[in-house]
Motif scaffolding. Structure first.
Motif, PDB file in Angstrom:
ATOM      1  N   THR A  38      -2.129 -24.052 -13.522  1.00  0.00           N
ATOM      2  CA  THR A  38      -3.457 -24.305 -13.094  1.00  0.00           C
ATOM      3  C   THR A  38      -4.355 -24.673 -14.171  1.00  0.00           C
ATOM      4  OG1 THR A  38      -3.959 -21.856 -13.032  1.00  0.00           O
ATOM      5  CG2 THR A  38      -2.990 -22.891 -10.941  1.00  0.00           C
ATOM      6  N   ASN A  86       0.254 -34.036  -7.474  1.00  0.00           N
ATOM      7  CA  ASN A  86       1.209 -34.203  -8.674  1.00  0.00           C
ATOM      8  C   ASN A  86       2.433 -34.532  -8.073  1.00  0.00           C
ATOM      9  OD1 ASN A  86       2.846 -32.238  -6.957  1.00  0.00           O
ATOM     10  ND2 ASN A  86       1.491 -30.543  -7.749  1.00  0.00           N
ATOM     11  N   ILE A 108      -4.133 -27.939  -3.761  1.00  0.00           N
ATOM     12  CA  ILE A 108      -2.965 -28.829  -4.261  1.00  0.00           C
ATOM     13  C   ILE A 108      -2.590 -29.705  -2.995  1.00  0.00           C
ATOM     14  CG2 ILE A 108      -0.952 -29.116  -5.368  1.00  0.00           C
ATOM     15  CD1 ILE A 108      -3.060 -27.641  -7.170  1.00  0.00           C
ATOM     16  N   ASP A 152      -1.643 -29.918 -12.119  1.00  0.00           N
ATOM     17  CA  ASP A 152      -1.688 -28.700 -11.364  1.00  0.00           C
ATOM     18  C   ASP A 152      -0.909 -28.511 -10.447  1.00  0.00           C
ATOM     19  OD1 ASP A 152      -4.194 -27.352 -12.857  1.00  0.00           O
ATOM     20  OD2 ASP A 152      -4.664 -29.566 -12.634  1.00  0.00           O
ATOM     21  N   GLY A 153      -0.319 -27.579  -9.948  1.00  0.00           N
ATOM     22  CA  GLY A 153       0.375 -27.122  -8.895  1.00  0.00           C
ATOM     23  C   GLY A 153       1.776 -27.288  -9.068  1.00  0.00           C
ATOM     24  N   THR A 166      -2.832 -29.236   2.402  1.00  0.00           N
ATOM     25  CA  THR A 166      -3.024 -28.757   0.907  1.00  0.00           C
ATOM     26  C   THR A 166      -2.508 -27.054   0.875  1.00  0.00           C
ATOM     27  OG1 THR A 166      -5.196 -27.665   0.985  1.00  0.00           O
ATOM     28  CG2 THR A 166      -4.893 -30.030   0.411  1.00  0.00           C
ATOM     29  N   ASN A 183      -6.573 -36.061  -9.650  1.00  0.00           N
ATOM     30  CA  ASN A 183      -7.391 -35.276  -8.577  1.00  0.00           C
ATOM     31  C   ASN A 183      -8.324 -36.692  -7.957  1.00  0.00           C
ATOM     32  OD1 ASN A 183     -10.009 -34.988 -10.169  1.00  0.00           O
ATOM     33  ND2 ASN A 183      -8.470 -33.854 -11.193  1.00  0.00           N
ATOM     34  N   TYR A 233      -6.239 -31.652  -5.832  1.00  0.00           N
ATOM     35  CA  TYR A 233      -5.241 -32.209  -6.915  1.00  0.00           C
ATOM     36  C   TYR A 233      -3.951 -32.603  -6.458  1.00  0.00           C
ATOM     37  CZ  TYR A 233      -8.565 -29.438 -10.018  1.00  0.00           C
ATOM     38  OH  TYR A 233      -9.558 -29.222 -10.678  1.00  0.00           O
TER      39      TYR A 233
END
Length: 394
Positions: A173, A347, A384, A208-209, A376, A332, A345
């Motif tokens: 994070t 990934n 995320i 992130d995530g 999310t 993001n 965000y």
């Protein structure tokens, strides 16, 4: 208590829970054959027979980070992975220890329940009174709903030589690519370099995530990373059983994420034990047997253990609907909802379904201006995206 001694350095490994009774040749008493590989917690140890997820394996060797560990020193609830050739040969299995956290205890609360390792505060009611401040320990755990850790075991170990390398697994994070820092477990600051990122796979970009394993050294309250490796299920073998906790479920319950590391899909052939598809909910601990099909991990069998009622998992299944704008690179974007703008965000685990119902590569630049539904989960106040579905924009 026993003290785990590394014959050359230190060690441990990840995930687990129980299955049905089994015998020592890698098959159940009811003639159900044990998985060829397993990731889970140790149920019991008797001589060279190690029971993981209810299956017995004759173990030839145990190791951590390439160093040998005495089988007799293994303990219940340690997280391990076992690969076995016993199903086709007379050779025994190889066991790898993979703890979630390895480091020195710097504080223990007077109640002997709360303690700190590598700057991370942990809670565990089973902490041995023989473990004290400055001792090195290996911690096995499952993820929680808030970026923390559900501790399963804490094992004291004695390095064979002065040992300063620590290890922490957790969710990224607050990633800052300018300062090359991020948070782990919602609290620990990690400093990394581009050279420290593991480039063994094509998906080495941090985001992130993502769940990562970081090894390095503690400098004050900061973990300076020697290596950062993204942990996932991209290269697991067929007939591997993995224990973990469900951290996201699709609305149609045709796919779910396990321990924040990766996705499994279910189909009409998926078998269920001690439950059914309706029991696929966030916060449920499961054992998943998998195979590869069409580039996806398909769950061939799901055994339900129990639900983690100690955590509030309600924030791990949140849906937003609106128009994408203010795209920031490929990390993001903001979505305009009826209640205001929300930062989302993404990934490498984020899936994107276009207007025609096809899963395609995620390109946020192409997504700008589109109406979307976004599923999310919330970690450390960051949302995320697990799945993004484009709506009809007409």
């Amino acid at each position: 208590m026993k003290k785990l001694a590394l014959i050359s350095v230190v060690g441990l490994i990840l995930t687990g829970c129980g299955g049905s009774d089994s015998n020592s040749n890698g098959s159940n008493d009811n003639n159900t054959q044990a998985p060829s590989a397993v990731q889970g917690t140790i149920d019991s140890v008797s001589g060279n027979t190690i029971v993981v997820n209810g299956y017995s394996y004759q173990v030839d060797s145990a190791n951590y980070a390439g160093e040998d560990v005495a089988i007799a020193d293994l303990e219940k609830n340690m997280m391990v992975s076992i690969s076995s050739n016993a199903r086709s040969t007379n050779d025994g299995a190889q066991l790898t220890l993979e703890p979630t956290i390895v480091g020195q205890i710097t504080y223990i609360a007077p109640n002997n329940i709360s303690f700190i390792v590598n700057g991370i505060t942990l809670t565990y009611s089973g902490l041995s009174e023989e473990i004290g401040v400055d001792d090195w320990v290996m911690v096995s755990s499952l993820p929680t709903a808030n970026a923390g850790y559900k501790v399963l075991s804490v094992v004291k170990f004695a390095p064979s030589e002065p040992y300063e390398t620590v290890e922490v697994e957790g969710l990224i994070t607050n990633l800052d690519v300018n300062t090359l820092t991020f948070k782990l477990g919602g609290a620990l600051t990690v400093e990394y370099t581009m050279d420290s990122i593991d480039n063994d796979s094509n998906e080495s970009q941090l985001a992130d995530g993502l769940w990562v394993e970081v090894t390095g050294s503690m400098v004050g309250s900061v973990l300076q990373a020697k290596e950062v490796e993204v942990e996932d299920f991209d290269e697991i073998d067929n007939d591997t059983e993995i224990e973990g906790i469900i951290t996201w479920v699709a609305n149609d319950k045709l796919s779910f994420d396990l321990s924040y590391k990766g996705r499994f899909v279910v189909n009409d052939n998926t078998r269920y034990e001690d439950g059914n598809k309706s029991n696929l909910t966030v916060g449920t601990e499961v054992e998943v047997t998998t195979k590869q099909a069409n580039g996806e991990n398909v769950a061939t069998e799901i055994e339900f253990e129990h639900h983690d009622d100690t955590q509030d998992w309600s924030d791990n299944d949140i849906e937003f609907e609106g128009r994408v704008h203010n795209v920031k690179g490929q990390s993001n974007f903001e979505i305009q909802t009826k209640s205001g703008d929300q930062l989302i965000y993404v990934n490498k685990n984020t899936r994107y379904e276009n207007e025609w119902g096809m899963d395609v590569a995620l390109d946020l630049d192409e997504l700008s201006g589109k109406l979307v539904e976004v599923e999310t989960y919330k970690i450390d106040n960051q949302y995320i995206a697990s799945e993004i579905e484009a709506e009809d924009n007409d």
